[in-house]
Design a protein around this motif. Structure first.
Motif, PDB file in Angstrom:
ATOM      1  N   CYS A  12       0.842  -1.201   0.000  1.00  0.00           N
ATOM      2  CA  CYS A  12       0.000   0.000   0.000  1.00  0.00           C
ATOM      3  C   CYS A  12       0.875   1.249   0.000  1.00  0.00           C
ATOM      4  O   CYS A  12       1.806   1.363   0.796  1.00  0.00           O
ATOM      5  CB  CYS A  12      -0.906  -0.021   1.224  1.00  0.00           C
ATOM      6  SG  CYS A  12      -1.846   1.496   1.389  1.00  0.00           S
TER       7      CYS A  12
ATOM      8  N   CYS B 110       0.471   4.218   1.018  1.00  0.00           N
ATOM      9  CA  CYS B 110       0.537   5.147   2.155  1.00  0.00           C
ATOM     10  C   CYS B 110       1.368   4.577   3.290  1.00  0.00           C
ATOM     11  O   CYS B 110       1.828   5.322   4.138  1.00  0.00           O
ATOM     12  CB  CYS B 110      -0.858   5.554   2.630  1.00  0.00           C
ATOM     13  SG  CYS B 110      -1.711   4.394   3.704  1.00  0.00           S
ATOM     14  N   CYS B 111       1.572   3.265   3.304  1.00  0.00           N
ATOM     15  CA  CYS B 111       2.314   2.724   4.447  1.00  0.00           C
ATOM     16  C   CYS B 111       3.522   1.899   4.046  1.00  0.00           C
ATOM     17  O   CYS B 111       4.627   2.156   4.502  1.00  0.00           O
ATOM     18  CB  CYS B 111       1.393   1.958   5.387  1.00  0.00           C
ATOM     19  SG  CYS B 111       0.055   1.072   4.609  1.00  0.00           S
TER      20      CYS B 111
END
Ligand SMILES: [Zn+2]
Length: 371
Positions: free
Chosen positions: A67, A69-70
């Motif tokens: 992912c 965002c992480c």
């Protein structure tokens, strides 16, 4: 020159909100011909692969190992870094815009922070804006129960309201009011079947895409914040046109938007120290800050913007856009009232003017940042 950097748009939106439908529509449009599309397909149904196969070879990058965002923010950095030579022919870059589609559960904040601050990105690219799809048929419930969805809506520069044809008119009106209170300045567009004009999603940043001149009035849009304050009364800063006080779990998720206008020119050391203090103490809940500042000794205004605890490097514009030389700061916060911010700034200014150390160490910062 910041205006010559390649603009990057973040396309986000909760699961099922029509984000991929919008992108499927967009990539067919001639206006997107010179656009590099980066898709974070991670555990989701992605872009129409039949369609993708009809696109020019080098216009879509799929990132599916994690992912954005992480787990794979570093991959995004290297993708953008390498794109310049990977997608060029005869030394000429084949794209002049980037769209990044996130997963439905992604938090836009760390991605925007990466785009704003990582040197290998900021040398070539500039963050243009966050575009968020909101499904009008079930957004009320999603915003009530999914903090990620609420944050995606609160951080947006443009809200694409999807499935309007399927939603009850009264529900659409109520939701638009709620979105207006959460995020008054975002451009709002109703979208049917993903059909949206590419131009309406771009040019959300400081620079006018046609003239390449800073368009502060459009970018800051402080009028919208002031209108929202008027329309919703004294408590607008923490309201969202909706009564959820019975639900204590929502308490920390209250999103509010407001604008501070300061008449007097500011000391640059003071404003830097104050902003740094605010972001370090409560950056988690400062979802967006944008501002134009009149700072003593500067001929043009300083432009600031921040996402949570991270600030974009301050930029000085060559000239003021109008005769209005007041400093204006717009905030979208989670559970931080306008009065709290005003009181903090007021106390900071008083301590500064009296040459005192503020309760949290303004004096130290002041020496570190002489003006
Ligand atoms: Zn993530």
């Amino acid at each position: 020159m910041p205006e010559s950097l390649i603009p990057v748009t973040l396309l986000t939106g909760f699961l099922g909100s029509g984000k991929t439908t919008v992108l499927n529509h967009l990539v067919r449009r001639p206006g997107l011909a010179r656009t590099l599309v980066i898709i974070n397909e991670f555990g989701e149904v992605g872009l129409d692969h039949l369609l993708m196969s009809r696109l020019p070879d080098d216009s879509v990058v799929e990132m599916s190992s994690g992912c954005l965002c992480c787990t794979i923010r570093g991959d995004l950095v290297s993708t953008l870094k390498d794109a310049h030579w990977r997608f060029s022919r005869g030394g000429e870059s084949q794209f002049d815009r980037v769209v990044i589609e996130t997963t439905g559960l992604a938090d836009p904040a760390p991605i925007v922070q990466t785009l704003m601050t990582v040197g290998v990105i900021t040398r070539r690219y500039r963050f243009d804006g966050v575009v968020t799809t909101v499904d009008l048929t079930n957004a009320e419930r999603t915003l009530d129960t999914q903090p990620e969805a609420l944050k995606q809506a609160a951080m947006a520069d443009c809200l694409l309201l999807t499935k309007a044809d399927l939603a009850e008119p009264a529900a659409v009106t109520a939701l638009e009011q709620r979105l207006l209170a959460i995020n008054p300045s975002a451009r709002r567009l109703r979208v049917h079947n993903g059909a949206v004009a590419p131009d309406s999603l771009f040019g959300l940043g400081l620079f006018d895409p046609a003239t390449k001149i800073p368009d502060v009035a459009r970018w800051l849009n402080e009028e919208a914040f002031l209108d929202a304050q008027d329309a919703h009364g004294h408590d607008a800063h923490l309201g969202h046109g909706h009564h959820h006080d019975h639900d204590l779990n929502r308490h920390d998720e209250r999103i509010g938007a407001f604008c501070l206008v300061l008449d007097q020119p500011l000391d640059s050391g003071l404003i830097d120290a104050w902003l740094d203090q605010q972001l370090s103490l409560c950056g988690r809940d400062m979802l967006r800050i944008k501002g134009i500042l009149n700072v003593q000794g500067r001929s043009g205004p300083l432009v600031i913007q921040g996402v949570q605890h991270v600030r974009h490097p301050t930029m000085e514009l060559p000239a003021w856009p109008s005769d209005d030389r007041r400093s204006k700061l717009v905030f979208i916060t989670r559970g931080i009232a306008r009065e709290t911010i005003e009181a903090s700034l007021g106390a900071f200014i008083n301590a500064w003017q009296q040459g005192e150390t503020s309760p949290v160490g303004a004096g130290k910062d002041r020496q570190a940042n002489p003006t």
